[in-house]
Design a protein around this motif. Structure first.
Motif, PDB file in Angstrom:
ATOM      1  N   TYR A 158      -5.499   6.097  -4.366  1.00 56.70           N
ATOM      2  CA  TYR A 158      -5.729   6.376  -2.936  1.00 56.70           C
ATOM      3  C   TYR A 158      -6.893   5.536  -2.414  1.00 56.70           C
ATOM      4  O   TYR A 158      -6.808   4.917  -1.346  1.00 56.70           O
ATOM      5  N   GLU A 159      -7.980   5.536  -3.167  1.00 60.50           N
ATOM      6  CA  GLU A 159      -9.173   4.802  -2.714  1.00 60.50           C
ATOM      7  C   GLU A 159      -8.880   3.311  -2.602  1.00 60.50           C
ATOM      8  O   GLU A 159      -9.248   2.660  -1.614  1.00 60.50           O
ATOM      9  N   GLN A 206      -5.682  -2.077   2.682  1.00 62.12           N
ATOM     10  CA  GLN A 206      -4.737  -2.489   3.724  1.00 62.12           C
ATOM     11  C   GLN A 206      -5.341  -2.336   5.118  1.00 62.12           C
ATOM     12  O   GLN A 206      -5.122  -3.169   5.992  1.00 62.12           O
ATOM     13  N   ALA A 239      -4.739   9.190  -9.667  1.00 57.00           N
ATOM     14  CA  ALA A 239      -4.153   9.232  -8.310  1.00 57.00           C
ATOM     15  C   ALA A 239      -5.241   8.973  -7.263  1.00 57.00           C
ATOM     16  O   ALA A 239      -5.036   8.209  -6.310  1.00 57.00           O
ATOM     17  N   THR A 240      -6.410   9.587  -7.472  1.00 57.22           N
ATOM     18  CA  THR A 240      -7.522   9.377  -6.528  1.00 57.22           C
ATOM     19  C   THR A 240      -7.913   7.905  -6.490  1.00 57.22           C
ATOM     20  O   THR A 240      -8.159   7.341  -5.407  1.00 57.22           O
ATOM     21  N   LEU A 285       0.838   4.236  -2.762  1.00 62.81           N
ATOM     22  CA  LEU A 285       0.627   5.638  -2.399  1.00 62.81           C
ATOM     23  C   LEU A 285       1.762   6.516  -2.922  1.00 62.81           C
ATOM     24  O   LEU A 285       1.527   7.647  -3.368  1.00 62.81           O
ATOM     25  N   SER A 286       2.980   5.996  -2.874  1.00 60.91           N
ATOM     26  CA  SER A 286       4.110   6.766  -3.404  1.00 60.91           C
ATOM     27  C   SER A 286       3.933   7.012  -4.896  1.00 60.91           C
ATOM     28  O   SER A 286       4.220   8.103  -5.403  1.00 60.91           O
ATOM     29  N   GLU A 336       0.563  12.752  -8.918  1.00 59.79           N
ATOM     30  CA  GLU A 336       0.035  14.092  -8.617  1.00 59.79           C
ATOM     31  C   GLU A 336       1.094  15.172  -8.873  1.00 59.79           C
ATOM     32  O   GLU A 336       0.770  16.264  -9.348  1.00 59.79           O
ATOM     33  N   SER A 373      -6.084   1.832  -2.126  1.00 62.16           N
ATOM     34  CA  SER A 373      -5.095   1.497  -1.098  1.00 62.16           C
ATOM     35  C   SER A 373      -5.725   1.277   0.275  1.00 62.16           C
ATOM     36  O   SER A 373      -5.075   0.751   1.188  1.00 62.16           O
ATOM     37  N   GLY A 374      -6.986   1.643   0.414  1.00 58.72           N
ATOM     38  CA  GLY A 374      -7.699   1.420   1.678  1.00 58.72           C
ATOM     39  C   GLY A 374      -7.842  -0.053   2.015  1.00 58.72           C
ATOM     40  O   GLY A 374      -8.184  -0.407   3.142  1.00 58.72           O
ATOM     41  N   ALA A 390       0.839  -1.209   0.000  1.00 57.00           N
ATOM     42  CA  ALA A 390       0.000   0.000   0.000  1.00 57.00           C
ATOM     43  C   ALA A 390       0.873   1.258   0.000  1.00 57.00           C
ATOM     44  O   ALA A 390       0.559   2.242  -0.691  1.00 57.00           O
ATOM     45  N   ALA A 391       1.968   1.212   0.757  1.00 54.85           N
ATOM     46  CA  ALA A 391       2.867   2.376   0.814  1.00 54.85           C
ATOM     47  C   ALA A 391       3.457   2.653  -0.570  1.00 54.85           C
ATOM     48  O   ALA A 391       3.593   3.818  -0.973  1.00 54.85           O
ATOM     49  N   GLU A 404       1.293   9.672  -5.355  1.00 54.17           N
ATOM     50  CA  GLU A 404       1.818  11.012  -5.030  1.00 54.17           C
ATOM     51  C   GLU A 404       2.716  11.530  -6.159  1.00 54.17           C
ATOM     52  O   GLU A 404       2.691  12.716  -6.486  1.00 54.17           O
TER      53      GLU A 404
END
Lengths: 225, 128
Positions: free
Chosen positions: A140-141, A146, A136-137, A109-110, A116, A143-144, A105-106, A113
């Protein structure tokens, strides 16, 4: 065939019936199971192998054999020699899953980012910028996952503790003196966890299809207005 | 009146991934002054030191849960007016009712999406 029934157990069961729908604590449940097992194995010596011993009166008793087989099966689960519990290896594997999902997940997210950052470049076409922000959104969604995975693993670890408590209780009833201390320690842990869950009505993520949706939650909130 | 996007927002969750997700989604909406805490106790300490315009909290944390934090906030005269949104996987009806009775302003169930977050922020704070 006659079998002696623990009068305290009978009294306890009668009281519970009279109390209605109250939820039992882990300790109460363990004590009841222990009393039931004790009643069923009343004629056995503590060092006798329960599966080999004859039931009272010398005749095989179907219920006795089923209970004995179940207890023997339970005793073989996990590694009882492990200092931090017979399910230590399983718990360790669950921790590995938790770490792996967190790491994945990290990384997602990287990437999001970074996307973005690129989307913010002034030379970029506004349509492309919107597309990149939307991607990107999405990351993010997604990745939840985890968070949900981690909560389910925690729930599984708590359930294993409960199973471990039942096994230790059964072993204690069968005369294993080491199991008595283990059962008491486990009962404390399980009871504290369950009491906290009861106090703050925590359930963790519900199964898909059974959970309240956001729309249903909004309706519940609106009913207060 | 438009929402002040520079107001301090406190997000509370024991999962670093979730803190990062919520922070990034808030940043997309325009909130740049975002602070973090990993449980209710740490959040309460931060709230006693700094005035936040919004708290977004998970429920299931130790040593202090989101519900306990909410109750502490509503019991404190100074902190009481702070808007409070719960974001949690706890979706049972009794959880929602308990949070509402404790004074939650809105409730988002995980997994959630960016649109839901924005809708709930608008509902609690007003238009952006």
């Amino acid at each position: 065939m006659s079998r002696s029934v623990n009068p305290e157990l009978m009294g306890c069961l009668e009281n519970l019936k009279a109390e209605g729908d109250r939820k039992l604590s882990a300790r109460e449940l363990a004590e009841i199971i222990g009393d039931v097992a004790s009643t069923l194995t009343a004629d056995l010596g503590p060092t006798t192998s329960i599966t080999e011993a004859p039931a009272a009166g010398g005749a095989p008793d179907a219920m006795h054999q089923v209970v004995a087989a179940a207890l023997e099966a339970l005793r073989t689960i996990g590694d009882p020699e492990k200092e931090d519990g017979r399910f230590a290896e399983l718990c360790s594997e669950m921790d590995e899953i938790r770490s792996a999902t967190q790491e994945a997940a990290a990384r997602f997210l990287s990437v999001a980012e970074r996307i973005e950052d690129i989307a913010g470049h002034p030379d970029l076409d506004s349509g492309d910028q919107s597309d990149l922000y939307r991607l990107a959104t999405d990351i993010y969604e997604a990745s939840g996952f985890q968070d949900i995975t981690g909560q389910r693993l925690t729930h599984m670890a708590q359930t294993l503790k409960q199973v471990e408590l039942q096994i230790a209780s059964a072993e204690a009833v069968l005369g294993d003196k080491n199991a008595v201390q283990a059962a008491e320690t486990l009962a404390d842990t399980v009871e504290k966890t369950e009491a906290r869950k009861m106090e703050y009505i925590l359930h963790g993520p519900q199964e898909a299809g059974k959970a309240n949706t956001q729309e249903e939650i909004d309706k519940i909130l609106a009913s207060f207005d | 009146m438009a929402v002040d996007l520079n107001m301090p927002v406190l997000i509370v969750d024991d999962y670093k991934t979730m803190l990062r997700i919520i922070r990034n989604l808030l940043k997309q909406i325009g909130f740049n002054n975002v602070d973090e805490a990993t449980d209710g106790k740490a959040a309460l300490e931060k709230m006693q030191q700094r005035k936040y315009g919004l708290v977004i909290s998970d429920w299931n944390m130790e040593p202090m849960t989101g519900l306990e934090l909410l109750k502490e906030v509503r019991a404190d005269e100074k902190l009481r007016p702070t808007p409070f949104i719960m974001i949690t996987a706890e979706s049972k009806t009794e959880n929602v009712i308990a949070a509402k009775q404790a004074g939650v302003n809105n409730y988002i169930v995980k997994p959630f999406n960016a649109a839901t977050l924005k809708t709930k922020l608008t509902s609690v704070l007003g238009d952006f």
